[in-house]
Design a protein around this motif. Sequence first.
Motif, PDB file in Angstrom:
ATOM      1  N   LEU A   4      11.012   9.035 -10.375  1.00 55.46           N
ATOM      2  CA  LEU A   4      12.343   9.621 -10.368  1.00 55.46           C
ATOM      3  C   LEU A   4      12.379  10.828 -11.304  1.00 55.46           C
ATOM      4  N   ARG A   5      13.345  11.698 -11.120  1.00 56.80           N
ATOM      5  CA  ARG A   5      13.443  12.920 -11.915  1.00 56.80           C
ATOM      6  C   ARG A   5      13.625  12.653 -13.406  1.00 56.80           C
ATOM      7  N   ASN A   6      14.218  11.538 -13.746  1.00 61.15           N
ATOM      8  CA  ASN A   6      14.461  11.234 -15.160  1.00 61.15           C
ATOM      9  C   ASN A   6      13.248  10.585 -15.841  1.00 61.15           C
ATOM     10  N   GLY A   7      12.133  10.462 -15.124  1.00 62.61           N
ATOM     11  CA  GLY A   7      10.924   9.878 -15.690  1.00 62.61           C
ATOM     12  C   GLY A   7      10.742   8.410 -15.362  1.00 62.61           C
ATOM     13  N   ASP A   8      11.772   7.749 -14.894  1.00 66.42           N
ATOM     14  CA  ASP A   8      11.650   6.354 -14.477  1.00 66.42           C
ATOM     15  C   ASP A   8      10.840   6.291 -13.183  1.00 66.42           C
ATOM     16  N   TYR A   9      10.447   5.087 -12.816  1.00 64.56           N
ATOM     17  CA  TYR A   9       9.715   4.911 -11.572  1.00 64.56           C
ATOM     18  C   TYR A   9      10.038   3.551 -10.962  1.00 64.56           C
ATOM     19  N   GLY A  10       9.763   3.431  -9.679  1.00 57.97           N
ATOM     20  CA  GLY A  10       9.951   2.170  -8.978  1.00 57.97           C
ATOM     21  C   GLY A  10       8.720   1.858  -8.143  1.00 57.97           C
ATOM     22  N   LEU A  11       8.545   0.597  -7.856  1.00 59.68           N
ATOM     23  CA  LEU A  11       7.425   0.138  -7.031  1.00 59.68           C
ATOM     24  C   LEU A  11       7.942  -0.209  -5.646  1.00 59.68           C
ATOM     25  N   ILE A  22       8.117 -10.210   3.979  1.00 58.19           N
ATOM     26  CA  ILE A  22       8.941  -9.796   2.841  1.00 58.19           C
ATOM     27  C   ILE A  22       8.537 -10.583   1.602  1.00 58.19           C
ATOM     28  N   GLU A  23       8.271 -11.860   1.764  1.00 55.65           N
ATOM     29  CA  GLU A  23       7.823 -12.693   0.640  1.00 55.65           C
ATOM     30  C   GLU A  23       6.473 -12.208   0.108  1.00 55.65           C
ATOM     31  N   ILE A  24       5.547 -11.908   0.999  1.00 54.95           N
ATOM     32  CA  ILE A  24       4.237 -11.394   0.595  1.00 54.95           C
ATOM     33  C   ILE A  24       4.394 -10.070  -0.146  1.00 54.95           C
ATOM     34  N   GLY A  25       5.244  -9.193   0.372  1.00 54.75           N
ATOM     35  CA  GLY A  25       5.492  -7.911  -0.284  1.00 54.75           C
ATOM     36  C   GLY A  25       6.080  -8.079  -1.672  1.00 54.75           C
ATOM     37  N   SER A  26       7.002  -9.003  -1.821  1.00 50.73           N
ATOM     38  CA  SER A  26       7.602  -9.271  -3.130  1.00 50.73           C
ATOM     39  C   SER A  26       6.566  -9.771  -4.128  1.00 50.73           C
ATOM     40  N   GLU A  27       5.702 -10.664  -3.690  1.00 53.92           N
ATOM     41  CA  GLU A  27       4.662 -11.186  -4.572  1.00 53.92           C
ATOM     42  C   GLU A  27       3.693 -10.075  -4.996  1.00 53.92           C
ATOM     43  N   THR A  28       3.345  -9.201  -4.063  1.00 49.18           N
ATOM     44  CA  THR A  28       2.462  -8.081  -4.388  1.00 49.18           C
ATOM     45  C   THR A  28       3.097  -7.177  -5.442  1.00 49.18           C
ATOM     46  N   LEU A  29       4.381  -6.886  -5.289  1.00 49.05           N
ATOM     47  CA  LEU A  29       5.088  -6.049  -6.265  1.00 49.05           C
ATOM     48  C   LEU A  29       5.117  -6.699  -7.643  1.00 49.05           C
ATOM     49  N   LYS A  30       5.416  -7.984  -7.689  1.00 55.08           N
ATOM     50  CA  LYS A  30       5.472  -8.671  -8.982  1.00 55.08           C
ATOM     51  C   LYS A  30       4.095  -8.735  -9.628  1.00 55.08           C
ATOM     52  N   ASP A  31       3.049  -8.921  -8.821  1.00 57.96           N
ATOM     53  CA  ASP A  31       1.683  -8.919  -9.351  1.00 57.96           C
ATOM     54  C   ASP A  31       1.339  -7.548  -9.936  1.00 57.96           C
ATOM     55  N   LEU A  32       1.681  -6.496  -9.221  1.00 58.02           N
ATOM     56  CA  LEU A  32       1.410  -5.148  -9.704  1.00 58.02           C
ATOM     57  C   LEU A  32       2.180  -4.861 -10.999  1.00 58.02           C
ATOM     58  N   ASN A  40       2.091   1.779 -22.830  1.00 63.13           N
ATOM     59  CA  ASN A  40       1.977   3.194 -22.476  1.00 63.13           C
ATOM     60  C   ASN A  40       2.977   3.641 -21.417  1.00 63.13           C
ATOM     61  N   MET A  41       3.565   2.697 -20.722  1.00 56.73           N
ATOM     62  CA  MET A  41       4.546   3.007 -19.670  1.00 56.73           C
ATOM     63  C   MET A  41       5.710   2.037 -19.792  1.00 56.73           C
ATOM     64  N   SER A  42       6.844   2.454 -19.309  1.00 61.38           N
ATOM     65  CA  SER A  42       7.978   1.538 -19.261  1.00 61.38           C
ATOM     66  C   SER A  42       7.814   0.599 -18.071  1.00 61.38           C
ATOM     67  N   ASN A  43       8.627  -0.438 -18.039  1.00 65.01           N
ATOM     68  CA  ASN A  43       8.659  -1.310 -16.865  1.00 65.01           C
ATOM     69  C   ASN A  43       9.245  -0.533 -15.698  1.00 65.01           C
ATOM     70  N   PRO A  44       8.913  -0.913 -14.474  1.00 62.71           N
ATOM     71  CA  PRO A  44       9.519  -0.232 -13.331  1.00 62.71           C
ATOM     72  C   PRO A  44      11.038  -0.431 -13.319  1.00 62.71           C
ATOM     73  N   SER A  45      11.747   0.614 -12.928  1.00 64.54           N
ATOM     74  CA  SER A  45      13.206   0.534 -12.838  1.00 64.54           C
ATOM     75  C   SER A  45      13.656  -0.355 -11.691  1.00 64.54           C
ATOM     76  N   PHE A  46      12.843  -0.423 -10.657  1.00 62.79           N
ATOM     77  CA  PHE A  46      13.161  -1.277  -9.514  1.00 62.79           C
ATOM     78  C   PHE A  46      11.882  -1.618  -8.771  1.00 62.79           C
ATOM     79  N   MET A  47      11.953  -2.683  -7.988  1.00 63.99           N
ATOM     80  CA  MET A  47      10.900  -3.061  -7.054  1.00 63.99           C
ATOM     81  C   MET A  47      11.580  -3.248  -5.700  1.00 63.99           C
ATOM     82  N   MET A  48      10.965  -2.704  -4.647  1.00 61.10           N
ATOM     83  CA  MET A  48      11.624  -2.700  -3.346  1.00 61.10           C
ATOM     84  C   MET A  48      10.630  -2.967  -2.231  1.00 61.10           C
TER      85      MET A  48
END
Length: 74
Positions: A4-11, A22-32, A40-48
């Motif tokens: 994002l423009r403010n430096g935040d990011y999402g997965l 959708i369940e598999i995708g959610s698990e992959t995001l949480k694993d990542l 060195n980085m902030s937590n993701p602002s969102f996972m989608m």
Amino acid sequence: MIHLRNGDYGLVEIKLGGDKLIEIGSETLKDLASIIDIKNMSNPSFMMVLCAKASFAYKRDDDVYVIPITALRH
């Protein structure tokens, strides 16, 4: 990953849809998210999970958003 423009990011995980995918995708995001070095980085602002077969957008109990591709039109 979306930066994002403010430096935040999402997965983002893209799936065709269906509850199982959708369940598999959610698990992959949480694993990542769990292996990101938050010293060195902030937590993701969102996972989608972006999918083709969802009737509506919603936020799951595990804070992962499920968004149908049709919700991204301008």
